[in-house]
Design a protein around this motif. Structure first.
Motif, PDB file in Angstrom:
ATOM      1  N   THR A  78     -18.606 -10.119  -6.630  1.00 50.82           N
ATOM      2  CA  THR A  78     -19.634 -10.187  -7.678  1.00 50.82           C
ATOM      3  C   THR A  78     -21.024 -10.043  -7.093  1.00 50.82           C
ATOM      4  OG1 THR A  78     -18.213 -11.631  -9.018  1.00 50.82           O
ATOM      5  CG2 THR A  78     -20.560 -11.603  -9.552  1.00 50.82           C
ATOM      6  N   MET A  79     -21.298 -10.757  -6.010  1.00 58.17           N
ATOM      7  CA  MET A  79     -22.611 -10.700  -5.374  1.00 58.17           C
ATOM      8  C   MET A  79     -22.862  -9.331  -4.739  1.00 58.17           C
ATOM      9  SD  MET A  79     -23.957 -13.484  -6.181  1.00 58.17           S
ATOM     10  CE  MET A  79     -25.448 -13.315  -5.199  1.00 58.17           C
ATOM     11  N   ALA A  80     -21.819  -8.717  -4.199  1.00 57.00           N
ATOM     12  CA  ALA A  80     -21.974  -7.388  -3.597  1.00 57.00           C
ATOM     13  C   ALA A  80     -22.368  -6.356  -4.642  1.00 57.00           C
ATOM     14  CB  ALA A  80     -20.682  -6.969  -2.904  1.00 57.00           C
ATOM     15  N   ALA A 188     -15.927  -3.894 -14.863  1.00 60.49           N
ATOM     16  CA  ALA A 188     -16.253  -5.104 -15.611  1.00 60.49           C
ATOM     17  C   ALA A 188     -17.511  -5.758 -15.061  1.00 60.49           C
ATOM     18  CB  ALA A 188     -15.077  -6.081 -15.563  1.00 60.49           C
ATOM     19  N   LEU A 189     -17.605  -5.891 -13.746  1.00 58.08           N
ATOM     20  CA  LEU A 189     -18.753  -6.560 -13.141  1.00 58.08           C
ATOM     21  C   LEU A 189     -20.035  -5.737 -13.275  1.00 58.08           C
ATOM     22  CD1 LEU A 189     -17.108  -8.080  -9.935  1.00 58.08           C
ATOM     23  CD2 LEU A 189     -17.727  -9.253 -12.062  1.00 58.08           C
ATOM     24  N   LEU A 190     -19.895  -4.413 -13.360  1.00 57.19           N
ATOM     25  CA  LEU A 190     -21.054  -3.545 -13.563  1.00 57.19           C
ATOM     26  C   LEU A 190     -21.333  -3.307 -15.056  1.00 57.19           C
ATOM     27  CD1 LEU A 190     -20.355  -0.957 -10.717  1.00 57.19           C
ATOM     28  CD2 LEU A 190     -22.164  -2.683 -10.756  1.00 57.19           C
ATOM     29  N   HIS A 191     -20.540  -3.921 -15.903  1.00 55.44           N
ATOM     30  CA  HIS A 191     -20.682  -3.836 -17.366  1.00 55.44           C
ATOM     31  C   HIS A 191     -20.630  -2.381 -17.850  1.00 55.44           C
ATOM     32  CE1 HIS A 191     -21.149  -6.253 -20.913  1.00 55.44           C
ATOM     33  NE2 HIS A 191     -22.067  -5.446 -21.396  1.00 55.44           N
ATOM     34  N   ILE A 192     -19.625  -1.668 -17.368  1.00 54.78           N
ATOM     35  CA  ILE A 192     -19.383  -0.295 -17.821  1.00 54.78           C
ATOM     36  C   ILE A 192     -18.355  -0.336 -18.949  1.00 54.78           C
ATOM     37  CG2 ILE A 192     -18.484   1.975 -17.183  1.00 54.78           C
ATOM     38  CD1 ILE A 192     -19.381   1.408 -14.317  1.00 54.78           C
ATOM     39  N   PRO A 193     -18.682   0.160 -20.141  1.00 50.91           N
ATOM     40  CA  PRO A 193     -17.686   0.204 -21.216  1.00 50.91           C
ATOM     41  C   PRO A 193     -16.542   1.138 -20.825  1.00 50.91           C
ATOM     42  CG  PRO A 193     -19.919   0.522 -22.069  1.00 50.91           C
ATOM     43  CD  PRO A 193     -20.000   0.647 -20.582  1.00 50.91           C
ATOM     44  N   ALA A 194     -15.337   0.604 -20.730  1.00 53.76           N
ATOM     45  CA  ALA A 194     -14.234   1.429 -20.236  1.00 53.76           C
ATOM     46  C   ALA A 194     -12.893   0.952 -20.754  1.00 53.76           C
ATOM     47  CB  ALA A 194     -14.219   1.430 -18.708  1.00 53.76           C
ATOM     48  N   HIS A 195     -12.000   1.916 -20.905  1.00 55.32           N
ATOM     49  CA  HIS A 195     -10.582   1.704 -21.192  1.00 55.32           C
ATOM     50  C   HIS A 195      -9.855   2.211 -19.953  1.00 55.32           C
ATOM     51  CE1 HIS A 195      -6.904   3.084 -23.842  1.00 55.32           C
ATOM     52  NE2 HIS A 195      -6.582   2.118 -22.983  1.00 55.32           N
ATOM     53  N   VAL A 196      -9.259   1.278 -19.203  1.00 57.24           N
ATOM     54  CA  VAL A 196      -8.620   1.615 -17.926  1.00 57.24           C
ATOM     55  C   VAL A 196      -7.111   1.520 -18.111  1.00 57.24           C
ATOM     56  CG1 VAL A 196      -8.692   1.251 -15.431  1.00 57.24           C
ATOM     57  CG2 VAL A 196     -10.605   0.486 -16.839  1.00 57.24           C
TER      58      VAL A 196
END
Length: 264
Positions: A78-80, A188-196
């Motif tokens: 998360t911090m990275a 998720a951590l970069l808050h990218i809207p995505a369907h994986v």
């Protein structure tokens, strides 16, 4: 990015410290799945029951020090990523030397992904034109790995002065569930809207569907469904209903409403 490098080194040290007690390949894979499950279970209410069972199944294999290590790895990752957009998990996976050489599993260097994303999207004017009246652009990544290409695209979109968290939606597929877990964590951590999706882009078979917090909290299921659909096409099926997922990739994963970018 010195601070990002420090957090990556901390993750490598954590795996080195625990690698003598557990198989490193399995330890890493279970760690990635646990983190992905933790994120998913915080927002995806429909998938939570089955994934909560899976979470405790994995945790039950390990002693307390290993479980505590998983939480520390999550914090360092998360911090990275807080320090900047990068393929942090792809770098860690490679440094741990657990990539599957027999299956030819090598992740594309992030610098190459940045160049390809820039070529794909073009300049700021081209990016604005792609978004146009629809308000967002959709990207399809048929072999996402740890998600480096998508992260690079998000970086290029941001550099063009566009908020990728509101104006970019991604459908990402990989046949390897561990790679999907890695990509899902980073998106998720970069808050990218995505369907994986865990699936095969060639045969169109799918096994698992993961929706990032940005997808769910941003109302992207409705946002995609409300777009006008050209004749003979349909929008992405993005409603996370357990045990009722489509058996095949939706046709709109390759085409559909709005502008579409395909990444390789």
């Amino acid at each position: 990015m010195p601070s990002q490098d420090r957090h990556i080194r901390n993750v490598l040290k954590l795996f080195d410290a625990n690698g003598h007690r557990h198989d490193r390949y399995r330890l890493f894979s279970d760690c990635m799945e646990l983190i992905a499950l933790s994120i998913s279970n915080s927002v995806d209410l429909c998938s939570r029951p089955d994934r909560e069972v899976r979470y405790f199944e994995i945790v039950g294999r390990y002693d307390r020090p290993a479980v505590e290590m998983f939480a520390q790895v999550f914090a360092e990752i998360t911090m990275a990523l807080e320090a900047g957009l990068n393929d942090v998990l792809g770098h860690i996976f490679t440094e741990l030397e657990i990539h599957n050489k027999n299956r030819g599993q090598f992740f594309t260097p992030y610098a190459v992904c940045q160049m390809m994303a820039q070529v794909t999207l073009g300049g700021a004017d081209e990016a604005q034109a792609l978004i146009g009246a629809k308000g967002f652009v959709r990207a399809m990544e048929p072999a996402c790995g740890a998600g480096a290409m998508v992260i690079a695209l998000a970086e290029v979109v941001r550099a063009a002065g566009i908020n990728y968290q509101r104006h970019l939606h991604v459908t990402a597929v990989d046949i390897d569930s561990r790679a999907v877990h890695m990509a899902y964590i980073q998106f998720a951590l970069l808050h990218i809207p995505a369907h994986v999706i865990v699936g095969n882009s060639l045969s169109l078979e799918t096994r698992e569907h993961w929706f990032t917090p940005a997808h769910i909290l941003g109302g992207w299921s409705a946002r995609l469904a409300n777009q006008a659909v050209p004749a003979g096409q349909q929008t992405i099926c993005a409603l996370p209903v357990p045990n009722k997922q489509p058996a095949h990739l939706p046709p709109a994963a390759a085409s559909g409403p709005g502008e579409q970018l395909t990444l390789f």
